[in-house]
Motif scaffolding. Sequence first.
Motif, PDB file in Angstrom:
ATOM      1  N   LYS A   1       0.849  -1.181   0.000  1.00  0.00           N
ATOM      2  CA  LYS A   1       0.000   0.000   0.000  1.00  0.00           C
ATOM      3  C   LYS A   1       0.891   1.241   0.000  1.00  0.00           C
ATOM      4  N   GLN A   2       0.293   2.392  -0.349  1.00  0.00           N
ATOM      5  CA  GLN A   2       1.033   3.638  -0.320  1.00  0.00           C
ATOM      6  C   GLN A   2       1.482   3.934   1.118  1.00  0.00           C
ATOM      7  N   PRO A   3       2.697   4.472   1.327  1.00  0.00           N
ATOM      8  CA  PRO A   3       3.161   4.767   2.684  1.00  0.00           C
ATOM      9  C   PRO A   3       2.252   5.770   3.384  1.00  0.00           C
ATOM     10  N   ILE A   4       2.110   5.601   4.696  1.00  0.00           N
ATOM     11  CA  ILE A   4       1.297   6.487   5.524  1.00  0.00           C
ATOM     12  C   ILE A   4       2.246   7.274   6.406  1.00  0.00           C
ATOM     13  N   THR A   5       2.002   8.633   6.469  1.00  0.00           N
ATOM     14  CA  THR A   5       2.811   9.514   7.295  1.00  0.00           C
ATOM     15  C   THR A   5       2.046   9.825   8.577  1.00  0.00           C
ATOM     16  N   VAL A   6       2.711   9.672   9.703  1.00  0.00           N
ATOM     17  CA  VAL A   6       2.110   9.958  11.002  1.00  0.00           C
ATOM     18  C   VAL A   6       3.015  10.949  11.714  1.00  0.00           C
ATOM     19  N   ARG A   7       2.380  12.063  12.230  1.00  0.00           N
ATOM     20  CA  ARG A   7       3.118  13.050  12.988  1.00  0.00           C
ATOM     21  C   ARG A   7       2.430  13.198  14.349  1.00  0.00           C
ATOM     22  N   VAL A   8       3.201  12.976  15.384  1.00  0.00           N
ATOM     23  CA  VAL A   8       2.672  13.043  16.737  1.00  0.00           C
ATOM     24  C   VAL A   8       3.208  14.324  17.365  1.00  0.00           C
ATOM     25  N   LEU A   9       2.276  15.240  17.782  1.00  0.00           N
ATOM     26  CA  LEU A   9       2.659  16.516  18.351  1.00  0.00           C
ATOM     27  C   LEU A   9       1.938  16.734  19.667  1.00  0.00           C
ATOM     28  N   ASN A  10       2.538  17.555  20.530  1.00  0.00           N
ATOM     29  CA  ASN A  10       1.783  17.977  21.703  1.00  0.00           C
ATOM     30  C   ASN A  10       0.888  19.158  21.314  1.00  0.00           C
ATOM     31  N   LEU A  11       0.081  19.686  22.221  1.00  0.00           N
ATOM     32  CA  LEU A  11      -0.937  20.685  21.879  1.00  0.00           C
ATOM     33  C   LEU A  11      -0.316  21.989  21.403  1.00  0.00           C
ATOM     34  N   ASP A  12       0.775  22.427  21.991  1.00  0.00           N
ATOM     35  CA  ASP A  12       1.423  23.670  21.579  1.00  0.00           C
ATOM     36  C   ASP A  12       1.960  23.569  20.164  1.00  0.00           C
ATOM     37  N   ALA A  13       2.538  22.425  19.853  1.00  0.00           N
ATOM     38  CA  ALA A  13       3.070  22.262  18.496  1.00  0.00           C
ATOM     39  C   ALA A  13       1.952  22.241  17.470  1.00  0.00           C
ATOM     40  N   ILE A  14       0.808  21.703  17.860  1.00  0.00           N
ATOM     41  CA  ILE A  14      -0.314  21.668  16.924  1.00  0.00           C
ATOM     42  C   ILE A  14      -0.792  23.095  16.616  1.00  0.00           C
ATOM     43  N   ASN A  15      -0.915  23.974  17.586  1.00  0.00           N
ATOM     44  CA  ASN A  15      -1.378  25.338  17.368  1.00  0.00           C
ATOM     45  C   ASN A  15      -0.417  26.114  16.477  1.00  0.00           C
ATOM     46  N   GLU A  16       0.912  25.860  16.655  1.00  0.00           N
ATOM     47  CA  GLU A  16       1.902  26.590  15.867  1.00  0.00           C
ATOM     48  C   GLU A  16       1.876  26.175  14.403  1.00  0.00           C
ATOM     49  N   THR A  17       1.520  24.934  14.152  1.00  0.00           N
ATOM     50  CA  THR A  17       1.575  24.444  12.761  1.00  0.00           C
ATOM     51  C   THR A  17       0.188  24.289  12.156  1.00  0.00           C
TER      52      THR A  17
END
Length: 1298
Positions: A222-238
Amino acid sequence: MGRERFLFTNVWFSPLSYCFSCSLILGGKVLQGLPQPPTITHQSPKDYIIDPREDIVIHCDAKGKPHPSFSWTRNGTHLDIDEDPNVTFRPRSGTLVVDITRERVENYEGVYQCTARNKHGTAVSNNIVVRQPRSPLWSKEKIKPIVVQEGVSLVLPCRPPAGLPPPVIFWMDNNFERVPQSMRVSQSLNGDLYFSNVRREDSRNDYICYARFPYTQTIQQKQPITVRVLNLDAINETLAAFYNDTDLFSEAPADERKPTFFIPSDSQTSKMVLKGQVLQMECIAEGLPTPEISWTKVSGDFPAKRTFFLHHKKTLRIVNVSESDAGDYRCTAINQLGSVHHTIHVTVKAAPYWISSPPRNLVLAPGESGVLTCRASGIPKPAIRWAMNGLAIENSPTDVSRKVEDDTIIFTDVQIGASAVYQCNISNEYGYLLSNAFVNVLSEPPRVLTPANKVYQVIKNHQALLDCSSFGSPIPKITWFKDSRSSTLDGDPYILHDNGTLEIRIAQDRNSGKYTCAARNMLGIDENHVYLEVKEPTRILRQPEYKVVQRGRSVVFECKVKHDPSLIPTMTWLKDDGELPDDERLVVDSDSLTITDVTENDAGVYTCIMNTTLDHDSASAELTVVERPDPPTDLELTDQKKRSVQLTWTPGDEHNSPIQKFLIQYEDSLHHRGHWHNLTEVPGTKTTAHLKLSPFVHYTFRVLALNAVGLSRPSFPSRLYKTDASAPDENPADVRGLGTEHNNLVISWKPLSGLQSNGPGLHYKVMWRQKRPGSEWTSVTVANNSKFVVSGTPTFVPYELKVQAANEHGDGPEPAVALGYSGEDLPIGAPENVQPVVLNSTLAEVHWDPVPPHLIRGYLKGYKVYYWKKHSLHKHNPEHMEKDILTLSGNHSHAMLPGLHPFSLYSFNVRVYNGKGEGPQSPDQQFKTPEGVPGPPTSLVVNNPNQDSLTLEWSPPHNRNGHITGYTLKYQPVNNSNELGPVEVLALPANETSVTLPNLKYSTRYKFYLNAKTFTGEGPAITQEAITTTDEGKSQTSLPIAWSPPRRPPPKARPASPFTNISSSVGEDGALISWEYWGPEKNIYVEYIVNDSEGEEEWQKEHVNGSQNVKLKGLKVGLSYRVRVVVKGHQDQPLHSSEELLVTVPAVASRQVDIATQGWFIGLMCAIALLILILLIICFIQRNKGGKYPVKEKEDAHTDPEFQPMKDDDCAFGEYSDNEDHKPLKGSRTPSNGTVKRDDSDDSLVDYGEGGDGQFNEDGSFIGQYSGKSVSRDTAEGHESSEAPSPITAINSLNSFV
């Protein structure tokens, strides 16, 4: 066609056709001509997934007689092979081969069924579903990156394309490495990847799901799956950057939470599984912290050997499912915040399965009956349908001998032509079973199928099975016979099985022999012969034994075996149930295994196996390799104090021998550098020791381990540990005071060691004073010495002594007081009131008063008695001056003087002695010893043996021990059996040294005993043997039983050796050695050795207990011995030795049986003497009547017997003879020359008459001269005695021969 379609497969044999089934296996060419319906032997599986890269091969093989033909259906329609060039049959087989090089595989998918038929019936195969595998591609899709907050759950879907068979799913990255799975991350059974909670390290861009299709050997991804695990502050910045093209999850903060289930989603689910298949259930939960999964069975326990927990207990697998596995299963997910449960209800269904076995072929003879049974089960209960030759049985021709009852067909009174193949179809919604079983109606005579003259070999006491496979219709009856066929073999010890096999449960030697098997039915009989050989079992007589051996040495395992000599044995050795290592150190012999230079790798269990073609025996033994232990390590000092420390260590490898103890040693680098001393020992179970230490020592410790092999090498030394100095803890030991001179006192002691000094500057305070009231202590200081000399002391005075240790740090403890004495001097007093008491001729006692202590002037050691023999009271003995010394230790007032000579004058005195020497002697005194018994005569010789007398000569005893008052001579005859006759005793005066014994029996052995006597009594005897002669003029004495050397004149001066007058006398009971000894020593031995013996032979010893003679027994006859008398000192060293004496023990000839003492001979002689007397009387009567006899009468009466006297050489009487023509008869005239020649006989009668020399008695009768004495042939021409004895004298003379 559906699953209910008739599918025909397995063959079912009726019990009545058992022998026929054997015949198909064993008969070979014998049964090739028998008719047989078709039987399918091989077919493809029901679900047949083919390989699209190769030709399609659908198997269908069958056998029968005649060979069956084959046909196929495809999807229920007849398949015409001839119309399709791509489809062919294999030769003599129904197997289809489809060439797919020109056609698509899809064109040949479908349901196939094979039919095999001959004239006796039709068999059909299962439905074979032929499909090709499929591995479709993944659909193209664009997967957006997944951004999640740390701590939330996540599912990565896989959703592979459906394939045939289903693919194997796994997750990997771009480097083809598997994604790590754990309690938190796991893959479900459907292939999705579940995260119970995500972490920052889960971020990656290459989660790839792979699907592997096994039949096509392809892998899809299958096509590769990208997973990014961030905390809440990193999510707001990005957020802005990823808003347009990113899925956003978990807007709220991810807090800790109790578990919830990903799979299954509901609180309760159901699952169905078929019996015999694998049951798999899974529970995957999410939560923070990561939950743990556990399983329970609500209605019971898990099957122990069939249950497995996989994927960190998220998957429960039960293999080979049975009905008992049905029920409720509960999985529980739990973390610190709570738990959640899920129940799975499992039901078990079953496709049809055989209860016992498929129906078996049935072979019947005309008129017989049989049964076909098709017994199976399933959940739900399956339906049963019968068919005959591929057609439903209800559509088959009617047969009155056949009756169908559910799962059974009963055949009764079958006839020829009723052969057919019956199909049994059992089916339910989950599957079907199909089996073919034929009924073959045959009429055949018996045939024994077991090879003829087959030899069976069995081991004694084991089971023996003799085969008799047979075929016949009707089924033959089997009977067995042995050897003579006197009776059938039925009953103990024989067991006849239904298949004809004869069983002997416990075979013995007597069961060996020829056996005959007979098969009978109504059509005939067939026989076969087999042979049974009972062999001895193979037994290991000497098994290998458990061995414990040190590394580097050798070990031998013995394995002695007994086996039947007709069997070829093979010995095999194993190590730990495997082959022996290929190592030249392991040497295998016929009955042993030797391992040289043993290493630790050789340890293990060794097994010897003795195999023959029939049996085997084995035995095992373990080898333990031991070695000295490795040295301890990691020495550590703890709990350090002034006078103690604790030492700990780690034991080394004990090498299979437990450590018995640890030896702790120390080095004192301050006082004895380089020297290690033993300090203490601890048991081998301890690794700690509490050590007591001494002051002023620089300690270094090491530890050695001891096991049964020996001591280990020392450990590495511990670190240095120093103790502080202090005053001595102890004083010198062994304080003594002794004088070396009469006016000094030497004080000595055992100095302290460096370890005991406790500090520098060690010295000693020596103190002394006389032991008397008011005396003062005198003191000096001594260093580097262990003694001190006090001068000017009085002689032998007691002193009190003390020695105290001291060093720079102070004095030791108060010393103990010891007692000593100043020097000794020679005693100045002699014993008084000395008195002798004579107890007997060899023992006297001396008494005295002890010397006062002040006159002894030293330690009393004892008394010495000096005594010596001045001379014997016998006038012939010289004076002796050698002194004996009797030493007595301790305080004594009397002593016994042993070993005195009888009839002697002794002088003696007594002296006291101390450590310095002897004091003055007491005045000399004398005493006399009384007479004693004398010793044996020096020699006894037998001279001048005659027929009735012997002369004995002897020498007086060497040791007279008094006045000889006479001699006693005893003698007695000895017969041929060595039995002694009556004893004659003869008293002889003292001045005699010879005696002649008259009136002895001729040719008789006598034994003589001669002893001397004094007023005290008789002494020991000397013995001798001799034999009287057998005839006059020929002296025959016995072989020299005793030998005596020439008598030696008494010496005029004392010789250098203390031994004189050494002599020997040999008798039957040994050799008597006598001597005179004038030395003071008492340790006397007689030594002897065979003359001309080899150098390595040693002298034999005989100890002498105070006497001057000894009898050597056990000497071998016919040998000469060298004999000497030796005096030895205290260290068993020879001091004096006599000159050697040669003693010969004659070889006594074996005593011949004396004919003169035999009863039969005596009787014969008496009879002859009586006959001679009668003849003489008749002769006298004739003489008185008729006067002289003419010569003519001699010629006429030459046949008259004439008495012949005994010959000189054999001492036997002559026989009556008539062959001497020139010998005159009694009473005949003499020849013309007036003489009778003596050549013919020394004892012939001389003619009487004119000029004759014959003698007559008063009545005128002639008396011949008869005498027991022999006359030499040399005197044959001499004159005879002029005096004729009387007849009574003649008879007495004859009796002397008897």
